[in-house]
Design a protein around this motif. Structure first.
Motif, PDB file in Angstrom:
ATOM      1  N   THR A  64       0.833  -1.203   0.000  1.00 30.72           N
ATOM      2  CA  THR A  64       0.000   0.000   0.000  1.00 30.72           C
ATOM      3  C   THR A  64       0.868   1.253   0.000  1.00 30.72           C
ATOM      4  OG1 THR A  64      -1.749  -1.206   1.160  1.00 30.72           O
ATOM      5  CG2 THR A  64      -1.861   1.212   1.223  1.00 30.72           C
ATOM      6  N   ALA A  67       2.392   1.636  -3.446  1.00 32.07           N
ATOM      7  CA  ALA A  67       1.391   2.015  -4.447  1.00 32.07           C
ATOM      8  C   ALA A  67       1.083   3.507  -4.351  1.00 32.07           C
ATOM      9  CB  ALA A  67       0.130   1.176  -4.276  1.00 32.07           C
ATOM     10  N   ILE A  68       0.932   4.005  -3.130  1.00 33.91           N
ATOM     11  CA  ILE A  68       0.689   5.443  -2.944  1.00 33.91           C
ATOM     12  C   ILE A  68       1.880   6.238  -3.482  1.00 33.91           C
ATOM     13  CG2 ILE A  68       0.467   7.281  -1.212  1.00 33.91           C
ATOM     14  CD1 ILE A  68      -1.210   5.237   0.458  1.00 33.91           C
ATOM     15  N   ALA A  71       1.867   6.242  -7.287  1.00 34.12           N
ATOM     16  CA  ALA A  71       0.784   7.075  -7.828  1.00 34.12           C
ATOM     17  C   ALA A  71       1.120   8.555  -7.693  1.00 34.12           C
ATOM     18  CB  ALA A  71      -0.531   6.749  -7.123  1.00 34.12           C
ATOM     19  N   ILE A 102      -0.004   0.729 -11.718  1.00 33.66           N
ATOM     20  CA  ILE A 102      -0.177   1.675 -10.607  1.00 33.66           C
ATOM     21  C   ILE A 102       0.202   3.077 -11.060  1.00 33.66           C
ATOM     22  CG2 ILE A 102       0.662   2.367  -8.322  1.00 33.66           C
ATOM     23  CD1 ILE A 102       1.105  -0.736  -7.825  1.00 33.66           C
ATOM     24  N   ARG A 103       1.354   3.200 -11.690  1.00 31.92           N
ATOM     25  CA  ARG A 103       1.809   4.513 -12.144  1.00 31.92           C
ATOM     26  C   ARG A 103       0.833   5.131 -13.138  1.00 31.92           C
ATOM     27  NH1 ARG A 103       7.054   3.475 -14.744  1.00 31.92           N
ATOM     28  NH2 ARG A 103       6.920   5.677 -15.264  1.00 31.92           N
ATOM     29  N   GLN A 114      -6.756   0.145  -5.915  1.00 30.67           N
ATOM     30  CA  GLN A 114      -7.099   1.136  -6.944  1.00 30.67           C
ATOM     31  C   GLN A 114      -7.700   2.381  -6.305  1.00 30.67           C
ATOM     32  OE1 GLN A 114      -6.534   1.451 -10.187  1.00 30.67           O
ATOM     33  NE2 GLN A 114      -7.905   3.151 -10.619  1.00 30.67           N
ATOM     34  N   THR A 117      -5.103   4.561  -4.340  1.00 27.47           N
ATOM     35  CA  THR A 117      -4.196   5.281  -5.242  1.00 27.47           C
ATOM     36  C   THR A 117      -4.930   6.386  -5.982  1.00 27.47           C
ATOM     37  OG1 THR A 117      -4.446   3.615  -6.996  1.00 27.47           O
ATOM     38  CG2 THR A 117      -2.549   3.374  -5.498  1.00 27.47           C
ATOM     39  N   ARG A 121      -3.694  10.140  -5.841  1.00 26.75           N
ATOM     40  CA  ARG A 121      -3.460  10.883  -7.092  1.00 26.75           C
ATOM     41  C   ARG A 121      -4.295  12.169  -7.117  1.00 26.75           C
ATOM     42  NH1 ARG A 121      -1.149   8.589 -11.453  1.00 26.75           N
ATOM     43  NH2 ARG A 121      -1.609   6.504 -10.673  1.00 26.75           N
TER      44      ARG A 121
END
Length: 182
Positions: A64, A67-68, A71, A102-103, A114, A117, A121
């Protein structure tokens, strides 16, 4: 070209040496981002304090957190952070295809991830503002209000490093992240 001098642990100001040395041990080398932060003791201390608070008080797993970071780094166009978090994303268990997804904001392998993120974002793109609909979607996906509050600490820490890299024009000393397909 970098705007801020890059230090070794030995050449860093005395107030920066301990943190720089700890970062060098943890990472296996003193990364350019940390070596430039060391030029100003307040910058490296602020970075270290945020990272320490998250490590000691945060509840997110490595996936997690990464992923953050991926993003937010993508949202801000931070090549350095995308490279660094591609490496740490792999260590957290993501495949290269998942990292690219993810990016790109196209996660099709984990609906809950999802939504967090998307929140990250949106916050990075809109000076912290996240729509009510997106907030509700994150709650419906299983994130708690406490976790969404914690996400802000991760977003802020990544904004700090993203902006520092843009501000300092940190030279990339890691393998570049793969380009996204447009």
């Amino acid at each position: 070209m970098a705007r801020i001098p890059v230090h070794t642990v030995a050449s860093a100001p005395k107030e920066s040496k301990e943190i720089a040395g700890n970062l060098e041990k943890r990472m296996g080398k003193l990364l350019n981002i940390h070596a430039a932060m060391a030029h100003s003791p307040v910058v490296i201390a602020a970075y270290h304090s945020m990272a320490k608070a998250i490590a000691e008080n945060g509840s997110f797993d490595a996936r997690t957190k990464e992923a953050i970071a991926l993003a937010v780094g993508n949202q801000n166009g931070c090549d350095y952070c995308q490279a660094a978090h591609t490496l740490s994303g792999r260590k957290a268990g993501f495949t290269d295809d998942q990292i690219l997804a993810i990016r790109a904001g196209e996660i099709d392998f984990d609906a809950k991830l999802q939504t967090i993120t998307e929140v990250a974002r949106a916050a990075a793109a809109n000076t912290g503002d996240v729509s009510d609909a997106l907030w509700e979607a994150a709650l419906e996906a299983g994130w708690t209000a406490t976790e969404l509050a914690e996400a802000f600490a991760h977003i802020a820490a990544n904004l700090f490093t993203n902006y520092f890299n843009h501000y300092a024009r940190t030279d990339l000393d890691l393998p570049a992240a793969a380009p996204l397909n447009d």
